[in-house]
Design a protein around this motif. Structure first.
Motif, PDB file in Angstrom:
ATOM      1  N   LYS A 113      -7.009   1.897  -0.367  1.00 12.86           N
ATOM      2  CA  LYS A 113      -5.768   1.173  -0.658  1.00 12.86           C
ATOM      3  C   LYS A 113      -5.201   1.573  -2.022  1.00 12.86           C
ATOM      4  O   LYS A 113      -5.938   1.779  -2.977  1.00 12.86           O
ATOM      5  N   TRP A 114      -3.869   1.667  -2.072  1.00  9.95           N
ATOM      6  CA  TRP A 114      -3.178   2.026  -3.327  1.00  9.95           C
ATOM      7  C   TRP A 114      -2.871   0.777  -4.138  1.00  9.95           C
ATOM      8  O   TRP A 114      -2.404  -0.220  -3.592  1.00  9.95           O
ATOM      9  N   CYS A 115      -3.103   0.853  -5.469  1.00  9.39           N
ATOM     10  CA  CYS A 115      -2.805  -0.268  -6.363  1.00  9.39           C
ATOM     11  C   CYS A 115      -2.126   0.274  -7.618  1.00  9.39           C
ATOM     12  O   CYS A 115      -2.327   1.432  -7.979  1.00  9.39           O
ATOM     13  N   GLU A 116      -1.355  -0.573  -8.287  1.00 11.07           N
ATOM     14  CA  GLU A 116      -0.615  -0.142  -9.480  1.00 11.07           C
ATOM     15  C   GLU A 116      -0.852  -1.076 -10.652  1.00 11.07           C
ATOM     16  O   GLU A 116      -1.049  -2.264 -10.474  1.00 11.07           O
ATOM     17  N   LEU A 175      -6.143  -7.598  -7.415  1.00 10.83           N
ATOM     18  CA  LEU A 175      -5.981  -6.529  -6.425  1.00 10.83           C
ATOM     19  C   LEU A 175      -6.489  -7.001  -5.070  1.00 10.83           C
ATOM     20  O   LEU A 175      -7.541  -7.644  -4.977  1.00 10.83           O
ATOM     21  N   ASN A 201       0.863  -1.189   0.000  1.00 13.98           N
ATOM     22  CA  ASN A 201       0.000   0.000   0.000  1.00 13.98           C
ATOM     23  C   ASN A 201       0.894   1.231   0.000  1.00 13.98           C
ATOM     24  O   ASN A 201       1.045   1.908   1.010  1.00 13.98           O
ATOM     25  N   LYS A 204      -1.342   4.487 -10.990  1.00 15.40           N
ATOM     26  CA  LYS A 204      -1.490   4.288  -9.543  1.00 15.40           C
ATOM     27  C   LYS A 204      -2.870   4.755  -9.130  1.00 15.40           C
ATOM     28  O   LYS A 204      -3.267   5.881  -9.424  1.00 15.40           O
ATOM     29  N   LYS A 209      -4.426  -7.786 -13.387  1.00 20.70           N
ATOM     30  CA  LYS A 209      -3.920  -7.920 -12.011  1.00 20.70           C
ATOM     31  C   LYS A 209      -4.972  -8.382 -11.036  1.00 20.70           C
ATOM     32  O   LYS A 209      -6.167  -8.135 -11.215  1.00 20.70           O
TER      33      LYS A 209
END
Ligand code: NAG
Ligand code: NAG
Ligand code: NAG
Ligand code: NAG
Ligand code: NAG
Length: 343
Positions: free
Chosen positions: A154-157, A146, A45, A111, A144
Protein backbone atom coordinates in the motif's frame (compact mmCIF):
# COMPACT_ATOMS: atom_id res chain seq x y z
CA UNK A 1 -8.08 10.25 -18.30
CA UNK A 2 -9.24 11.63 -15.01
CA UNK A 3 -9.20 15.20 -16.19
CA UNK A 4 -12.54 16.89 -15.75
CA UNK A 5 -13.97 20.33 -15.44
CA UNK A 6 -16.71 20.15 -12.88
CA UNK A 7 -19.24 22.84 -12.37
CA UNK A 8 -19.50 24.95 -9.29
CA UNK A 9 -21.87 22.61 -7.44
CA UNK A 10 -19.16 19.94 -7.27
CA UNK A 11 -16.99 22.08 -5.04
CA UNK A 12 -19.82 22.94 -2.75
CA UNK A 13 -21.00 19.36 -2.65
CA UNK A 14 -17.55 18.50 -1.40
CA UNK A 15 -17.69 21.09 1.35
CA UNK A 16 -21.28 20.22 2.20
CA UNK A 17 -20.22 16.62 2.53
CA UNK A 18 -17.46 17.65 4.88
CA UNK A 19 -19.80 19.74 6.97
CA UNK A 20 -22.28 16.92 7.20
CA UNK A 21 -19.60 14.39 7.99
CA UNK A 22 -18.43 16.71 10.69
CA UNK A 23 -21.83 17.38 12.22
CA UNK A 24 -23.17 13.84 12.00
CA UNK A 25 -19.90 12.03 12.65
CA UNK A 26 -20.85 9.47 10.03
CA UNK A 27 -19.84 9.08 6.43
CA UNK A 28 -22.78 6.78 5.64
CA UNK A 29 -25.14 9.69 5.99
CA UNK A 30 -23.59 11.08 2.81
CA UNK A 31 -24.42 8.00 0.81
CA UNK A 32 -28.00 8.25 2.08
CA UNK A 33 -28.17 11.69 0.57
CA UNK A 34 -26.67 10.42 -2.68
CA UNK A 35 -23.69 12.72 -2.20
CA UNK A 36 -21.01 10.09 -1.73
CA UNK A 37 -18.33 12.37 -3.11
CA UNK A 38 -15.71 11.81 -0.43
CA UNK A 39 -13.12 9.07 -0.71
CA UNK A 40 -12.64 6.60 2.11
CA UNK A 41 -9.29 7.80 3.42
CA UNK A 42 -8.44 4.34 4.74
CA UNK A 43 -8.48 3.05 1.15
CA UNK A 44 -6.37 5.76 -0.50
CA UNK A 45 -3.62 3.99 -2.47
CA UNK A 46 -2.17 6.28 -5.13
CA UNK A 47 0.92 4.90 -6.84
CA UNK A 48 3.97 6.96 -7.73
CA UNK A 49 3.21 6.52 -11.46
CA UNK A 50 -0.36 7.75 -11.07
CA UNK A 51 0.87 10.68 -8.98
CA UNK A 52 3.49 11.71 -11.53
CA UNK A 53 1.15 11.43 -14.47
CA UNK A 54 -1.77 13.30 -12.93
CA UNK A 55 0.41 15.93 -11.25
CA UNK A 56 1.76 16.86 -14.69
CA UNK A 57 -1.83 17.16 -15.94
CA UNK A 58 -2.67 19.36 -12.96
CA UNK A 59 0.38 21.60 -13.40
CA UNK A 60 -0.21 22.06 -17.11
CA UNK A 61 -3.85 22.94 -16.40
CA UNK A 62 -2.66 25.59 -14.00
CA UNK A 63 -0.13 26.85 -16.53
CA UNK A 64 -2.83 27.32 -19.14
CA UNK A 65 -5.16 29.12 -16.77
CA UNK A 66 -5.21 32.90 -17.27
CA UNK A 67 -5.02 33.72 -13.56
CA UNK A 68 -1.97 31.61 -12.76
CA UNK A 69 1.22 32.67 -14.46
CA UNK A 70 3.78 31.14 -12.09
CA UNK A 71 3.35 27.44 -11.61
CA UNK A 72 5.93 25.18 -9.94
CA UNK A 73 7.61 22.16 -11.52
CA UNK A 74 7.49 18.62 -10.25
CA UNK A 75 10.79 17.19 -9.07
CA UNK A 76 10.94 13.52 -8.13
CA UNK A 77 13.71 11.88 -6.14
CA UNK A 78 13.88 8.12 -6.12
CA UNK A 79 15.09 7.44 -2.61
CA UNK A 80 17.17 4.40 -3.26
CA UNK A 81 18.55 4.12 0.22
CA UNK A 82 16.05 3.19 2.90
CA UNK A 83 16.96 0.70 5.56
CA UNK A 84 16.54 -0.28 9.17
CA UNK A 85 19.30 0.75 11.52
CA UNK A 86 20.70 -1.43 14.29
CA UNK A 87 17.76 -0.68 16.58
CA UNK A 88 15.37 -1.60 13.75
CA UNK A 89 14.15 1.93 13.11
CA UNK A 90 13.20 2.92 9.54
CA UNK A 91 15.81 5.31 8.20
CA UNK A 92 15.69 7.05 4.83
CA UNK A 93 18.69 8.79 3.26
CA UNK A 94 17.85 11.77 1.11
CA UNK A 95 20.41 12.89 -1.43
CA UNK A 96 19.50 16.23 -2.88
CA UNK A 97 22.81 16.96 -4.57
CA UNK A 98 21.88 16.00 -8.12
CA UNK A 99 19.28 18.71 -8.45
CA UNK A 100 19.89 21.60 -10.83
CA UNK A 101 20.33 25.23 -9.79
CA UNK A 102 18.81 27.04 -6.89
CA UNK A 103 15.24 26.07 -6.10
CA UNK A 104 12.42 27.42 -4.07
CA UNK A 105 10.31 24.64 -2.62
CA UNK A 106 6.56 25.12 -2.77
CA UNK A 107 5.65 21.78 -1.19
CA UNK A 108 7.07 18.32 -0.71
CA UNK A 109 5.94 14.86 0.23
CA UNK A 110 7.46 11.49 1.04
CA UNK A 111 5.73 8.58 -0.68
CA UNK A 112 6.25 5.06 0.59
CA UNK A 113 5.18 1.67 -0.68
CA UNK A 114 4.66 -0.47 2.40
CA UNK A 115 4.44 -4.26 2.63
CA UNK A 116 1.28 -5.95 3.89
CA UNK A 117 1.01 -6.74 7.59
CA UNK A 118 0.35 -10.22 8.89
CA UNK A 119 -3.08 -11.15 10.36
CA UNK A 120 -1.88 -10.93 13.97
CA UNK A 121 -0.45 -7.40 13.63
CA UNK A 122 -2.31 -4.09 13.74
CA UNK A 123 -3.22 -2.72 10.30
CA UNK A 124 -3.83 0.83 11.53
CA UNK A 125 -0.49 2.16 12.71
CA UNK A 126 0.69 5.50 14.13
CA UNK A 127 3.84 6.84 12.58
CA UNK A 128 5.89 9.92 13.41
CA UNK A 129 8.38 11.28 10.92
CA UNK A 130 11.57 13.01 12.06
CA UNK A 131 14.56 14.49 10.39
CA UNK A 132 17.73 13.40 12.18
CA UNK A 133 20.89 15.46 12.44
CA UNK A 134 23.06 13.37 14.68
CA UNK A 135 22.87 10.52 17.16
CA UNK A 136 20.65 12.48 19.55
CA UNK A 137 19.30 15.34 17.52
CA UNK A 138 16.09 15.16 15.58
CA UNK A 139 13.33 17.43 14.40
CA UNK A 140 9.67 16.40 14.24
CA UNK A 141 8.17 16.73 10.72
CA UNK A 142 4.80 15.00 10.44
CA UNK A 143 2.61 12.49 12.22
CA UNK A 144 0.11 10.14 10.59
CA UNK A 145 -2.20 7.24 11.03
CA UNK A 146 -1.52 4.74 8.24
CA UNK A 147 -4.10 2.22 7.07
CA UNK A 148 -2.15 -0.80 5.88
CA UNK A 149 -3.37 -3.87 4.04
CA UNK A 150 -3.13 -7.48 5.18
CA UNK A 151 -2.59 -8.97 1.75
CA UNK A 152 -1.35 -6.21 -0.56
CA UNK A 153 1.30 -3.51 -0.62
CA UNK A 154 0.00 0.00 0.00
CA UNK A 155 1.11 3.55 -0.83
CA UNK A 156 1.29 6.16 1.96
CA UNK A 157 2.36 9.81 2.07
CA UNK A 158 3.90 12.22 4.56
CA UNK A 159 4.10 15.98 4.27
CA UNK A 160 7.72 17.11 3.89
CA UNK A 161 7.16 20.72 2.93
CA UNK A 162 8.82 22.35 5.93
CA UNK A 163 12.00 20.29 5.92
CA UNK A 164 12.29 20.02 2.12
CA UNK A 165 12.37 23.80 2.07
CA UNK A 166 15.93 23.83 3.28
CA UNK A 167 17.51 20.52 2.30
CA UNK A 168 16.38 20.72 -1.32
CA UNK A 169 17.45 24.32 -1.58
CA UNK A 170 20.81 23.94 0.02
CA UNK A 171 21.46 20.53 -1.56
CA UNK A 172 22.09 19.10 1.86
CA UNK A 173 21.86 15.36 2.28
CA UNK A 174 19.38 14.54 4.93
CA UNK A 175 18.20 11.57 6.92
CA UNK A 176 14.61 10.83 7.81
CA UNK A 177 13.51 8.56 10.61
CA UNK A 178 10.10 6.88 10.86
CA UNK A 179 8.96 5.96 14.34
CA UNK A 180 6.00 3.61 14.54
CA UNK A 181 4.45 3.33 17.98
CA UNK A 182 2.45 0.15 17.41
CA UNK A 183 4.08 -1.73 14.52
CA UNK A 184 5.26 -5.28 14.99
CA UNK A 185 8.96 -4.97 15.75
CA UNK A 186 8.63 -1.18 15.97
CA UNK A 187 9.06 -0.55 12.27
CA UNK A 188 7.35 -0.60 8.91
CA UNK A 189 8.45 -2.75 6.04
CA UNK A 190 9.19 -0.16 3.37
CA UNK A 191 9.50 -1.49 -0.16
CA UNK A 192 9.92 1.73 -2.14
CA UNK A 193 10.40 5.40 -1.24
CA UNK A 194 10.13 8.59 -3.28
CA UNK A 195 10.24 12.28 -2.57
CA UNK A 196 7.98 14.46 -4.72
CA UNK A 197 8.50 18.20 -4.56
CA UNK A 198 6.92 21.12 -6.34
CA UNK A 199 9.63 23.70 -6.89
CA UNK A 200 10.17 27.08 -8.48
CA UNK A 201 13.40 27.52 -10.36
CA UNK A 202 15.36 30.59 -9.41
CA UNK A 203 14.55 32.55 -12.52
CA UNK A 204 10.89 32.29 -11.66
CA UNK A 205 11.41 33.39 -8.11
CA UNK A 206 11.29 37.07 -8.89
CA UNK A 207 8.05 36.60 -10.76
CA UNK A 208 6.59 34.76 -7.85
CA UNK A 209 6.04 37.84 -5.77
CA UNK A 210 3.77 39.05 -8.53
CA UNK A 211 0.28 38.08 -7.56
CA UNK A 212 -2.05 36.01 -9.72
CA UNK A 213 -4.51 38.86 -9.85
CA UNK A 214 -2.36 41.67 -11.16
CA UNK A 215 -4.80 43.05 -13.66
CA UNK A 216 -7.66 43.02 -11.19
CA UNK A 217 -5.91 44.21 -8.04
CA UNK A 218 -7.57 47.59 -7.93
CA UNK A 219 -9.73 46.79 -4.90
CA UNK A 220 -6.91 45.30 -2.78
CA UNK A 221 -6.57 46.84 0.66
CA UNK A 222 -3.64 49.14 1.15
CA UNK A 223 -2.83 49.21 4.83
CA UNK A 224 -1.68 52.62 5.94
CA UNK A 225 -1.50 51.94 9.65
CA UNK A 226 -4.80 53.64 10.44
CA UNK A 227 -6.39 50.44 11.78
CA UNK A 228 -8.21 48.11 9.42
CA UNK A 229 -11.66 48.69 10.97
CA UNK A 230 -11.72 52.20 9.54
CA UNK A 231 -10.99 51.07 6.01
CA UNK A 232 -13.33 51.46 3.10
CA UNK A 233 -14.56 48.32 1.37
CA UNK A 234 -11.54 46.43 0.03
CA UNK A 235 -10.12 42.97 -0.53
CA UNK A 236 -8.15 41.56 2.40
CA UNK A 237 -5.77 38.61 2.22
CA UNK A 238 -6.91 35.34 3.73
CA UNK A 239 -4.90 32.17 3.21
CA UNK A 240 -6.84 28.94 3.63
CA UNK A 241 -4.82 25.83 4.49
CA UNK A 242 -6.92 22.72 3.93
CA UNK A 243 -5.12 20.73 6.61
CA UNK A 244 -5.96 23.35 9.23
CA UNK A 245 -9.67 22.82 8.61
CA UNK A 246 -9.15 19.55 10.50
CA UNK A 247 -11.33 17.21 8.49
CA UNK A 248 -9.48 13.93 7.89
CA UNK A 249 -10.98 13.93 4.38
CA UNK A 250 -8.87 17.00 3.58
CA UNK A 251 -6.04 14.48 3.16
CA UNK A 252 -7.68 13.59 -0.15
CA UNK A 253 -6.77 17.02 -1.58
CA UNK A 254 -3.27 16.59 -2.98
CA UNK A 255 -2.78 20.16 -4.20
CA UNK A 256 -3.00 22.98 -3.38
CA UNK A 257 -2.21 22.54 0.30
CA UNK A 258 -3.25 26.13 0.81
CA UNK A 259 -4.47 28.98 -1.33
CA UNK A 260 -5.21 32.69 -1.17
CA UNK A 261 -8.99 32.95 -0.77
CA UNK A 262 -9.29 36.60 0.25
CA UNK A 263 -12.30 38.27 1.83
CA UNK A 264 -14.17 41.55 1.57
CA UNK A 265 -14.61 43.96 4.43
CA UNK A 266 -14.88 47.68 4.96
CA UNK A 267 -17.15 50.68 5.06
CA UNK A 268 -19.43 51.54 2.15
CA UNK A 269 -19.90 55.32 2.17
CA UNK A 270 -22.17 56.84 -0.50
CA UNK A 271 -20.82 56.58 -4.02
CA UNK A 272 -17.87 54.47 -2.95
CA UNK A 273 -17.03 51.50 -5.20
CA UNK A 274 -20.62 50.48 -5.79
CA UNK A 275 -21.17 47.18 -7.57
CA UNK A 276 -24.43 48.08 -9.31
CA UNK A 277 -26.70 51.03 -9.84
CA UNK A 278 -29.00 49.30 -7.40
CA UNK A 279 -26.48 49.41 -4.57
CA UNK A 280 -25.81 53.07 -5.26
CA UNK A 281 -29.51 53.84 -4.93
CA UNK A 282 -29.82 51.67 -1.85
CA UNK A 283 -27.06 53.62 -0.13
CA UNK A 284 -28.86 56.88 -0.95
CA UNK A 285 -32.13 55.49 0.39
CA UNK A 286 -30.30 54.43 3.52
CA UNK A 287 -29.02 57.98 4.03
CA UNK A 288 -32.53 59.41 3.79
CA UNK A 289 -34.22 56.68 5.75
CA UNK A 290 -31.84 56.93 8.71
CA UNK A 291 -33.54 59.93 10.36
CA UNK A 292 -37.09 58.73 9.77
CA UNK A 293 -36.26 55.30 11.09
CA UNK A 294 -34.78 56.82 14.26
CA UNK A 295 -37.93 58.87 14.91
CA UNK A 296 -40.08 55.81 14.46
CA UNK A 297 -37.61 53.65 16.38
CA UNK A 298 -37.31 51.05 13.68
CA UNK A 299 -34.31 49.83 11.78
CA UNK A 300 -33.30 51.82 8.74
CA UNK A 301 -32.98 50.33 5.27
CA UNK A 302 -29.44 48.97 5.40
CA UNK A 303 -26.65 50.46 3.36
CA UNK A 304 -24.78 48.44 0.81
CA UNK A 305 -22.39 45.78 2.12
CA UNK A 306 -18.83 45.11 1.12
CA UNK A 307 -18.89 41.79 -0.72
CA UNK A 308 -17.14 39.87 -3.51
CA UNK A 309 -17.77 41.25 -6.98
CA UNK A 310 -15.27 39.11 -8.88
CA UNK A 311 -14.23 35.57 -8.07
CA UNK A 312 -11.71 33.21 -9.59
CA UNK A 313 -11.71 29.41 -9.82
CA UNK A 314 -9.21 27.14 -8.13
CA UNK A 315 -7.62 24.13 -9.79
CA UNK A 316 -7.56 21.13 -7.47
CA UNK A 317 -6.00 17.70 -7.71
CA UNK A 318 -7.54 15.19 -5.35
CA UNK A 319 -8.17 11.50 -4.87
CA UNK A 320 -10.98 10.19 -7.05
CA UNK A 321 -13.81 9.43 -4.59
CA UNK A 322 -14.96 6.56 -6.80
CA UNK A 323 -11.54 4.97 -7.26
CA UNK A 324 -9.10 5.61 -4.45
CA UNK A 325 -6.09 4.53 -6.50
CA UNK A 326 -6.63 7.40 -8.95
CA UNK A 327 -6.30 11.16 -8.91
CA UNK A 328 -8.61 13.65 -10.62
CA UNK A 329 -8.02 17.24 -11.65
CA UNK A 330 -10.95 19.58 -11.12
CA UNK A 331 -11.70 23.24 -11.43
CA UNK A 332 -13.75 24.55 -8.55
CA UNK A 333 -15.52 27.75 -9.46
CA UNK A 334 -15.68 30.89 -7.31
CA UNK A 335 -13.13 29.83 -4.71
CA UNK A 336 -11.03 33.01 -4.59
CA UNK A 337 -12.12 36.62 -4.26
CA UNK A 338 -10.27 38.88 -6.66
CA UNK A 339 -12.37 42.04 -6.27
CA UNK A 340 -14.77 43.51 -3.76
CA UNK A 341 -17.52 46.08 -4.13
CA UNK A 342 -20.41 47.59 -2.22
CA UNK A 343 -23.61 45.81 -3.17
C1 NAG B 1 -2.04 -0.39 -4.09
O1 NAG B 1 -1.59 -0.11 -5.39
C2 NAG B 1 -0.59 -1.02 -5.85
C3 NAG B 1 -0.23 -0.62 -7.26
O2 NAG B 1 0.46 0.58 -7.27
C4 NAG B 1 -1.10 -2.43 -5.85
O3 NAG B 1 -0.06 -3.29 -6.21
C5 NAG B 1 -1.60 -2.79 -4.47
O4 NAG B 1 -2.18 -4.06 -4.51
C6 NAG B 1 -2.62 -1.79 -4.01
N1 NAG B 1 -2.99 -2.08 -2.64
C7 NAG B 1 -4.26 -2.07 -2.22
C8 NAG B 1 -4.47 -2.35 -0.77
O5 NAG B 1 -5.19 -1.88 -2.96
C1 NAG C 1 -7.26 -8.87 0.27
O1 NAG C 1 -8.20 -8.95 1.32
C2 NAG C 1 -9.42 -8.30 1.06
C3 NAG C 1 -10.29 -8.41 2.29
O2 NAG C 1 -9.55 -8.41 3.46
C4 NAG C 1 -10.09 -8.92 -0.15
O3 NAG C 1 -11.27 -8.21 -0.44
C5 NAG C 1 -9.16 -8.85 -1.33
O4 NAG C 1 -9.72 -9.51 -2.43
C6 NAG C 1 -7.82 -9.48 -1.00
N1 NAG C 1 -6.93 -9.25 -2.13
C7 NAG C 1 -6.09 -10.17 -2.58
C8 NAG C 1 -5.24 -9.76 -3.74
O5 NAG C 1 -6.02 -11.28 -2.10
C1 NAG D 1 -1.63 40.16 0.06
O1 NAG D 1 -0.83 39.12 -0.43
C2 NAG D 1 -0.09 39.47 -1.58
C3 NAG D 1 0.64 38.25 -2.06
O2 NAG D 1 -0.25 37.21 -2.28
C4 NAG D 1 0.90 40.59 -1.23
O3 NAG D 1 1.60 40.98 -2.40
C5 NAG D 1 0.13 41.77 -0.66
O4 NAG D 1 1.05 42.75 -0.20
C6 NAG D 1 -0.74 41.34 0.49
N1 NAG D 1 -1.58 42.46 0.84
C7 NAG D 1 -1.68 42.89 2.08
C8 NAG D 1 -2.57 44.06 2.25
O5 NAG D 1 -1.11 42.38 3.01
C1 NAG E 1 -25.80 52.25 -14.31
O1 NAG E 1 -26.69 52.41 -15.38
C2 NAG E 1 -26.14 53.06 -16.52
C3 NAG E 1 -27.26 53.28 -17.54
O2 NAG E 1 -27.86 52.08 -17.89
C4 NAG E 1 -25.03 52.17 -17.10
O3 NAG E 1 -24.42 52.80 -18.21
C5 NAG E 1 -24.00 51.95 -16.01
O4 NAG E 1 -23.00 51.07 -16.49
C6 NAG E 1 -24.63 51.39 -14.76
N1 NAG E 1 -23.61 51.31 -13.73
C7 NAG E 1 -23.34 50.19 -13.07
C8 NAG E 1 -22.26 50.27 -12.05
O5 NAG E 1 -23.94 49.15 -13.27
C1 NAG F 1 -9.40 2.06 -10.44
O1 NAG F 1 -8.55 2.47 -11.48
C2 NAG F 1 -7.57 1.49 -11.83
C3 NAG F 1 -6.61 2.13 -12.81
O2 NAG F 1 -7.28 2.72 -13.87
C4 NAG F 1 -8.25 0.26 -12.35
O3 NAG F 1 -7.29 -0.72 -12.67
C5 NAG F 1 -9.19 -0.27 -11.27
O4 NAG F 1 -9.92 -1.35 -11.76
C6 NAG F 1 -10.16 0.80 -10.81
N1 NAG F 1 -10.89 0.33 -9.66
C7 NAG F 1 -12.19 0.50 -9.53
C8 NAG F 1 -12.77 0.01 -8.26
O5 NAG F 1 -12.88 1.00 -10.39
Amino acid sequence: MGYQFLLEPAAWTFFLCLLQTFSSGSGNFLQDLGLGALPDIAKINVSQDEYKQMMEVYLSTRRSSPSNNHVPHLVTLDVGHHFRDTSRRNMIDLRANNLPGELEVDSGELKLLIDPVSPSDPDVVHVRLYETFGPKQRQFIDEKKLYLSRNQTKWCEFDLTDSAQWWLNDKINSKLELVCSNCKGGALSVREAFVNALVFREAVRMKRSVSPFDQTRRTDCRYTGGGSHRMKCCRHNMTVTFKDLRFPEMASIVQPKSYEAGYCQGRCPPNYNYATNHSRIQTLVHQMDKKVAKQMSRRAIPKACCSPSKLAPLEIIRVDPYNTSKLIVEKWENMQVTECACS
